[in-house]
Design a protein around this motif. Sequence first.
Motif, PDB file in Angstrom:
ATOM      1  N   VAL A  15      35.281  47.784  -4.710  1.00  0.00           N
ATOM      2  CA  VAL A  15      36.101  46.711  -5.200  1.00  0.00           C
ATOM      3  C   VAL A  15      35.455  45.603  -6.158  1.00  0.00           C
ATOM      4  O   VAL A  15      36.085  45.023  -7.074  1.00  0.00           O
ATOM      5  N   LEU A  16      34.193  45.265  -5.815  1.00  0.00           N
ATOM      6  CA  LEU A  16      33.354  44.639  -6.598  1.00  0.00           C
ATOM      7  C   LEU A  16      32.192  45.465  -7.049  1.00  0.00           C
ATOM      8  O   LEU A  16      31.330  45.893  -6.346  1.00  0.00           O
ATOM      9  N   ASN A  17      32.095  45.577  -8.357  1.00  0.00           N
ATOM     10  CA  ASN A  17      30.961  46.112  -8.871  1.00  0.00           C
ATOM     11  C   ASN A  17      30.124  45.084  -9.868  1.00  0.00           C
ATOM     12  O   ASN A  17      30.771  44.387 -10.515  1.00  0.00           O
ATOM     13  N   ALA A  51      30.476  52.365 -13.034  1.00  0.00           N
ATOM     14  CA  ALA A  51      31.328  51.254 -12.387  1.00  0.00           C
ATOM     15  C   ALA A  51      32.857  51.268 -12.403  1.00  0.00           C
ATOM     16  O   ALA A  51      33.531  50.818 -11.578  1.00  0.00           O
ATOM     17  N   VAL A  52      33.276  51.609 -13.850  1.00  0.00           N
ATOM     18  CA  VAL A  52      34.712  51.740 -14.056  1.00  0.00           C
ATOM     19  C   VAL A  52      35.380  52.650 -12.838  1.00  0.00           C
ATOM     20  O   VAL A  52      36.449  52.594 -12.454  1.00  0.00           O
ATOM     21  N   THR A  53      34.709  53.863 -12.764  1.00  0.00           N
ATOM     22  CA  THR A  53      35.349  55.007 -12.022  1.00  0.00           C
ATOM     23  C   THR A  53      35.450  54.473 -10.563  1.00  0.00           C
ATOM     24  O   THR A  53      36.301  54.879  -9.779  1.00  0.00           O
ATOM     25  N   MET A  63      22.020  45.710  -9.455  1.00  0.00           N
ATOM     26  CA  MET A  63      23.554  45.988  -9.782  1.00  0.00           C
ATOM     27  C   MET A  63      23.800  46.365  -8.579  1.00  0.00           C
ATOM     28  O   MET A  63      23.405  47.189  -7.678  1.00  0.00           O
ATOM     29  N   LEU A  64      25.338  46.204  -8.438  1.00  0.00           N
ATOM     30  CA  LEU A  64      26.003  46.579  -7.183  1.00  0.00           C
ATOM     31  C   LEU A  64      27.016  47.669  -8.046  1.00  0.00           C
ATOM     32  O   LEU A  64      28.072  47.407  -8.645  1.00  0.00           O
ATOM     33  N   ILE A  65      26.899  49.085  -7.450  1.00  0.00           N
ATOM     34  CA  ILE A  65      28.028  49.987  -8.164  1.00  0.00           C
ATOM     35  C   ILE A  65      28.485  50.929  -6.884  1.00  0.00           C
ATOM     36  O   ILE A  65      27.656  51.411  -6.142  1.00  0.00           O
ATOM     37  N   ILE A 115      34.747  44.683 -12.164  1.00  0.00           N
ATOM     38  CA  ILE A 115      33.451  44.655 -12.809  1.00  0.00           C
ATOM     39  C   ILE A 115      32.986  43.483 -13.292  1.00  0.00           C
ATOM     40  O   ILE A 115      33.699  42.887 -14.209  1.00  0.00           O
ATOM     41  N   LEU A 116      32.110  42.786 -12.528  1.00  0.00           N
ATOM     42  CA  LEU A 116      31.483  41.504 -13.021  1.00  0.00           C
ATOM     43  C   LEU A 116      30.033  41.911 -13.742  1.00  0.00           C
ATOM     44  O   LEU A 116      29.364  42.351 -13.299  1.00  0.00           O
TER      45      LEU A 116
END
Length: 466
Positions: A189-191, A41-43, A1-3, A162-163
């Motif tokens: 910008v992308l999570n 991720a939202v933050t 995952m990317l956060i 958030i993908l």
Amino acid sequence: MLIAGEFVGGKGSGELTISDPARDSTIIAVQSASTDQLGQAVTAASAAQREWENVSPTDRAATLHRLADAIETCADQFTAVITTQLGSPVGLSERLHVRLAVADIRAVAEALVSMKFEQQIGASMVLERAAGVVFAITPWNYPLHQVVAKVAPAIAAGCSVILKPSEEALGAAALFARCVQESGLPAGVLNVVVGGGREIANELVGHPGIDVVSFTGSTEVGSAIARQAAGTITRVHLELGGKSPSLIAPSGDLTTGVKVTLANCFLNSGQSCNALTRLLVPRENLSQVEQQILGLMPRHQPVDPWSNGARMGSVVSVARQASIWSDIQAAKDRGDTILAGGTGLPDGIERGAFVRPTVFFDTDPNSPIAQEEVFGPVLTVLAYDDLNHALELANATRYGLGGSVWASTNHEAADIAREIRSGQVDLNGGAFNPAAPFGGFKASGYGRELGRYGIASFIEPQSLQN
């Protein structure tokens, strides 16, 4: 995952299994995101969005082109991952899944630099503002194209994303996240989060930090997401199912129309929401169509997706295989006539999620096999009496995503297409255009993807009055 710009492992209690459907074998298991990680991720997306929106459209477009460059550099890796996890023929994975995604991104970048984000209307300055944080839920059938169809327009508009990629095709999304980092897109910008669709949707669809939900998948799930989002008045885009008609007019090239429709229906093992799954032909030509289809079927037989020249591989899973077989058997039990194909593994194949391409012939237009999406290599042939009857049949399902018209000229085909309630209609085999809007009418959803229309889906106008 990317956060927040960092690759992290999942800390949730759920486990996702990644499989090779052609070999019916497990590749690896990964942990899903925890509730805390979804909140992180939202933050991260909220913080990054405010700065990213202030980056000029020219610089955002340059970032998109760098992303396309990075994907091209990793094309062989994407091809291998998609072939393995989707069962797509290796040549198709490279030509369709990877090249199309690159074309999608570049079309968005080119549209972005041509758009005006400020204009004077009388005494008002009207600004085109980014809608905010986007929660994008993507399917498995085009695991790279469907990701970029949402992510590229959203970040072009100045949104953060958030993908949540499909749990059945995670590899392409993981590679995409690596390419995003190489492109220089700012952290957050992308999570990318992973987990079961229902669990993550329950956490994020109604989350106060989410401004837009963009979903591609079944009509039933899309309806559920829209109902959930309504509770918080969250904006929703839905790209849903289809049962697209290919209408060969009396003046049309019957031979070419049948050939192209069959190939389109079986493309990607029939796992395309806009597949041409209903072939509408003049009743007097049924015999000719029958013989042509029987002559074409041998070239569409499924084989090992790594084979040279393969046209069809497997479907995405044995569960999908079972669902398709169930629909075929149910139609057969109701008395619908099978011209070719049917249930069971194709000849020469002993295991794996393979499905025989199947054609139902001279089908009752009201039969479920002619009305509902199968999402597999299944075509229904319907006979019409005149052009008005053909248009009635073309519009006689709850869907309206794709379509095709074959006529003596493109002008005649366009006149017929205007009577079809569908988001996109090909004229005499017209090619897919990544700069044109993609989306549906009726139960096929609302909102548009790709090009400038895709960017506009993630914009909110703001009026400053003098």
